[in-house]
Design a protein around this motif. Sequence first.
Motif, PDB file in Angstrom:
ATOM      1  N   LEU A   1      -4.441   2.822   9.272  1.00  0.00           N
ATOM      2  CA  LEU A   1      -5.536   2.729   8.310  1.00  0.00           C
ATOM      3  C   LEU A   1      -6.895   2.955   8.962  1.00  0.00           C
TER       4      LEU A   1
ATOM      5  N   SER B   1      -9.227  -1.335   2.697  1.00  0.00           N
ATOM      6  CA  SER B   1      -7.766  -1.184   2.757  1.00  0.00           C
ATOM      7  C   SER B   1      -7.223  -1.935   3.956  1.00  0.00           C
TER       8      SER B   1
ATOM      9  N   VAL C   1      -7.052  -5.618   3.248  1.00  0.00           N
ATOM     10  CA  VAL C   1      -5.885  -5.989   2.455  1.00  0.00           C
ATOM     11  C   VAL C   1      -4.626  -5.979   3.326  1.00  0.00           C
ATOM     12  N   SER C   2      -4.511  -4.964   4.160  1.00  0.00           N
ATOM     13  CA  SER C   2      -3.361  -4.889   5.057  1.00  0.00           C
ATOM     14  C   SER C   2      -3.342  -6.092   5.997  1.00  0.00           C
TER      15      SER C   2
ATOM     16  N   GLY D   1      -2.056  -9.003   4.150  1.00  0.00           N
ATOM     17  CA  GLY D   1      -0.609  -8.870   4.009  1.00  0.00           C
ATOM     18  C   GLY D   1       0.102  -9.255   5.296  1.00  0.00           C
TER      19      GLY D   1
ATOM     20  N   ILE E   1       0.151 -13.045   5.612  1.00  0.00           N
ATOM     21  CA  ILE E   1       1.152 -13.671   4.742  1.00  0.00           C
ATOM     22  C   ILE E   1       2.552 -13.447   5.304  1.00  0.00           C
ATOM     23  N   PHE E   2       2.788 -12.230   5.782  1.00  0.00           N
ATOM     24  CA  PHE E   2       4.099 -11.886   6.321  1.00  0.00           C
ATOM     25  C   PHE E   2       4.435 -12.745   7.543  1.00  0.00           C
TER      26      PHE E   2
ATOM     27  N   PHE F   1     -15.027  -8.340  -3.554  1.00  0.00           N
ATOM     28  CA  PHE F   1     -13.836  -8.988  -3.003  1.00  0.00           C
ATOM     29  C   PHE F   1     -13.906 -10.497  -3.186  1.00  0.00           C
TER      30      PHE F   1
ATOM     31  N   VAL G   1      -4.693 -16.055  -3.589  1.00  0.00           N
ATOM     32  CA  VAL G   1      -4.014 -14.951  -2.904  1.00  0.00           C
ATOM     33  C   VAL G   1      -3.059 -14.251  -3.869  1.00  0.00           C
TER      34      VAL G   1
ATOM     35  N   PHE H   1      -4.955 -12.094  -6.279  1.00  0.00           N
ATOM     36  CA  PHE H   1      -5.441 -10.935  -5.530  1.00  0.00           C
ATOM     37  C   PHE H   1      -4.317  -9.911  -5.385  1.00  0.00           C
ATOM     38  N   LEU H   2      -3.157 -10.438  -5.019  1.00  0.00           N
ATOM     39  CA  LEU H   2      -1.964  -9.620  -4.827  1.00  0.00           C
ATOM     40  C   LEU H   2      -1.583  -8.869  -6.102  1.00  0.00           C
TER      41      LEU H   2
ATOM     42  N   ILE I   1      -4.031  -5.996  -6.612  1.00  0.00           N
ATOM     43  CA  ILE I   1      -3.901  -4.912  -5.629  1.00  0.00           C
ATOM     44  C   ILE I   1      -2.579  -4.165  -5.795  1.00  0.00           C
TER      45      ILE I   1
ATOM     46  N   GLY J   1       3.859  -9.983   1.393  1.00  0.00           N
ATOM     47  CA  GLY J   1       3.000  -9.668   2.534  1.00  0.00           C
ATOM     48  C   GLY J   1       3.308  -8.284   3.076  1.00  0.00           C
TER      49      GLY J   1
ATOM     50  N   MET K   1       2.081  -5.601   0.775  1.00  0.00           N
ATOM     51  CA  MET K   1       0.643  -5.330   0.871  1.00  0.00           C
ATOM     52  C   MET K   1       0.345  -4.365   2.019  1.00  0.00           C
ATOM     53  N   MET K   2       1.041  -4.588   3.162  1.00  0.00           N
ATOM     54  CA  MET K   2       0.805  -3.708   4.299  1.00  0.00           C
ATOM     55  C   MET K   2       1.284  -2.293   4.010  1.00  0.00           C
TER      56      MET K   2
ATOM     57  N   MET L   1      -0.884  -0.372   1.468  1.00  0.00           N
ATOM     58  CA  MET L   1      -2.174   0.136   1.922  1.00  0.00           C
ATOM     59  C   MET L   1      -1.998   1.423   2.716  1.00  0.00           C
TER      60      MET L   1
ATOM     61  N   THR M   1      -2.452   3.312  -1.574  1.00  0.00           N
ATOM     62  CA  THR M   1      -3.601   2.402  -1.647  1.00  0.00           C
ATOM     63  C   THR M   1      -3.970   2.049  -3.080  1.00  0.00           C
TER      64      THR M   1
END
Lengths: 301, 319, 255
Positions: A95, A102, A105-106, A109, A112-113, B54, B242, B245-246, B249, B285, B288-289, B292, B296
């Motif tokens: 990214l 972006s 956000v990653s 994520g 959280i992961f 945000f 969260v 938000f999730l 997105i 999680g 989300m990765m 993106m 996106t």
Amino acid sequence: MEQFLQQLTNGLAVGSIYALIALGYTMVYGVLKLINFAHGDLFTYGAYLGMTLLTSLLLKDRLGMVAGVLVLAGMVMGLVGLLGVILERAAYRPLRESPRLSAVVSALGASIFLQNALMLVYGARYQVYPEDILPQTAVSLLGFEIPLMRIVVFLASVVMMAALYLFVQKTKIGTAIRAAAIDQGAARLMGIDVDRVVLVVFLIGPALGGAAGLLVGLYYGQVNFTMGWIYGMKAFTAAILGGIGNIPGAMVGGLLLGVVEALGAAYLSIAWKDAIAFCVLILILIVRPTGLLGERVAEKV
Amino acid sequence: MSRNLAVAYGVATVLLAAAPLVLDAYWVDVLNSVGLYAVLALSLNLILGDAGLFNMGHAAFYAVGAYTAAILSTRLHVPILWALPVSGAAAALFAALVARPVIHLRGDYLLIVTIGMGEIVRIALVNDVLGLTGGANGIFGIARPSAFGFRIRRPQEFFYLIWAFVAATVFLFHRIAQSRFGRALNYLREDAVAAEGSGVNTARYKLIAFSLGAAWAGMAGGIYAAKMTIISPESFSFWESVLLFLIVILGGSGSIPGVIVGAFLVVGLPELFRGFASARMLVFGLAMMVMMVFRTQGLLPLRQVRFKHSDLVKAETAP
Amino acid sequence: MSTLLEIRHLKKSFGGLTAVNDVSFDVAEGSIMGLIGPNGAGKTTVFNLITGNHQADRGTITFRERALLGVPTHRIVSLGVARTFQNIRLFQQLSAVENVLAGRHCRTRAGLFAAALRPRRQRQEEREALARAVSELTFVRLRDCALELARNLSYGNQRRLEIARALATEPSLLILDEPASGMNEQETSELVELIRRIQQRGITVLLIEHDMSLVMRACQNIVVLEYGEKIAEGPPASIRNDPKVIEAYLGTEEV
């Protein structure tokens, strides 16, 4: 006076931990202008790895106390540093050219992961560190009894911070890190391998964060999979307080926040302890977003 | 609104209207949660998706609304549906006050500040601020709503209340998107400096976006309080923010149908795979990765097409 | 001709660096005026001070007998000063016509309740705003691209779209920051023609440009800045022969 001194030393110990974590935020921000939201979770991984290695390898029995703890710290820092590098490869490098948000956000994520992966492995409950690693004694200072652990935590943090400071100021790669933080494009033109700088930053920052996790485990004796987020938020506050992107700033900010929080909890209200850091964070962003040691930068129109 | 979207909404309405007739109480309750989260996420979408601000503390606005309704219901015995506008107003006022000093902050800083704001609200609720919120135990004994002398208490009855609220929200937010106001929010998201330089009062629109989103979250909070009859601070933790938000997105930031699909996925899907309930945040999680990197714009990035060629021609030829 | 914009003793520094130092000049109503100077001479800073993007340390800016200093940017736009940006700032994910509609924002009124209830007044206003936006697109010759996303337009077209957005605010003064940068010969000629047509609409134009042929062709009056200070002012013919300008800005090169 007794209470004040106890809270002050406690604040300095906790604050030095915030400072260690804050260094990771501030170094990454300096180079990539990215808030690494998963940094707090790398800290948690340090705490859990430390616990697992302690109980499984019996380092203390094999190497003695001092050598055992040092080897343990080295292993934890190495592993968490490696995790940081993997994180950068997986979640941030793809990214690099995308809009900055972006990457934010990653990062969320990834946070959280990592957190939930830990929960699935260890369970949601608090985990307890082995008790007999370091002696639970106290030393006498100015006529007061200060727990030895506090001093150990504080000194260990200060030594690591000093080492980092020297590394960044004196070595070639340290100079490259500083150059990339000022202007990535120009650094690239001067022949600096920015990818390598990013790699080093994502190795050192998480390694220090992992060490901080280990120290918290030793200091408090218990760890939880969600603790990274609150420590992370506070360390981030420390980084902002000192001026994000600024390495000495992160150290000053961490110590200051630790002391303010400890004294606030003691003299104002223990129930509002966690709110203190958030109030500091919001106030500093309103009043002086560049922090105590940061420089003001005008937005380009 | 495009024809396809109108058809999709029509089909969805028919399916949902029939759902309580064929589903058991458990699944109706799941749909109630989906609906509530859809409203909350749509209200966040106004701030995050449309205006590009945000906000990671949306649960705080939801909490202010829920607590306002609960306090009005238990202390003053105000009927809960009457309390809803007050919930919305309280949340909007709160949002305007807290957002005012921080609204100019850049994206990632605003994110951090709103996280802090959300946590301060939760800590304040736990500490029984003002002596009204009942501390960590919260407030219980909130009255069920009643409409036209009919008392709403079963999940099937709540279903129609909640989804009517969803429908009203969707209708209204589509209208807002297709207006001067909605466009101003988009200009803000795309480039705030250029928006200001084109004559848009960006500070004001940021505040209004926050307040309006908060007002809607506050009303959803009121409905939540009525549905649960008990509320406590843990329902409004950081993870609620969260999750919202999730939803925005993943579903498609700025897209109303996308956000609704997002609510079904994030809230509804884990119910289908109960065995994996504990792993759901892990999956989100990861999603989300991956999202993106590869997509996106979200799963269903249906931004409304504002104008068609015929609109332009009509505008040109009009007197 | 009367004076539209009057700048007196303008000063602005960033940290230790003085970007603009004691600059004064007038912009006559209905004229096309050029602001030139080497890179870093403080031209864009002057623009940012006029439009309220930066706050001046000292001096005055008067637009139609109204002091502009301290007025927020969006208010300055509604007073009749519109601008474009050096590094194009469009709403990239929105269509061209929506970009131009942004300019109509300060000339329209409908708020949140009108958006929800759609009274007749609101629908009328929307129709008129759209009509005006389309006509500005036609004016800059982008009518065919109306529904394309701004980011898909060519570089030259993006510059013209920015001008259309600025024109939609009904300005009396249009400020163009390097409008020809990145344009080829052909596009630059079209731009000169466009700027003349803008002048014919009664709009005063103030522009920064590095393309000397454009400045000399289009401008009636030129102000030259160097190191934040004004070193010359006058019509193109006199600027071309001013020894100070030739030395400081053009070097020994012929214009």
